[in-house]
Design a protein around this motif. Structure first.
Motif: not given
Length: 110
Positions: A38, A81, A28, A76-78, A30-32
């Motif tokens: 992560h 990268s 859940h 994955c939710k997002y 984010e990769w930002t």
């Protein structure tokens, strides 16, 4: 369950179409931001899943697993990268050597 709970199998079941035992990881995050953290969580979660399979615990917990091919499905939710995609590719080669398949995909509500 979530990626934060690295010692827990999020979901387990049999794919009716392929007969594979599917172990699902729900990601859940984010990769930002905090990409290193992560990746570390994902790595620890994958290690737990591999231990679950290789130790035989999988057969104790889910008796229908006997004789089935195993697929680890990271949902994955997002979108991952570029760094994450490289990680998935490396890990897929490693787990393939153990006879386990790895896939990652975006969650779809469809």
């Amino acid at each position: 369950m979530s990626l934060d709970q690295t010692n827990v199998v999020d979901a387990i079941g049999v794919d009716e179409a392929t007969g594979e035992l599917v172990l699902t990881i729900t990601d859940h995050l984010e990769w930002t931001v905090r990409v290193d953290e992560h990746l570390l969580l994902l790595q620890e979660k994958l290690k737990s899943y591999l231990r679950f399979v290789e130790s035989g615990e999988m057969l104790e917990v889910y008796s229908d697993a006997k004789g089935r091919a195993v697929l680890i499905d990271v949902v994955c939710k997002y979108p991952p990268s570029q760094l994450a995609l490289g990680f998935y590719n490396q890990v897929a080669k490693i787990v393939d050597g153990a006879g386990i398949k790895l896939q990652h995909r975006l969650f779809s509500a469809d």
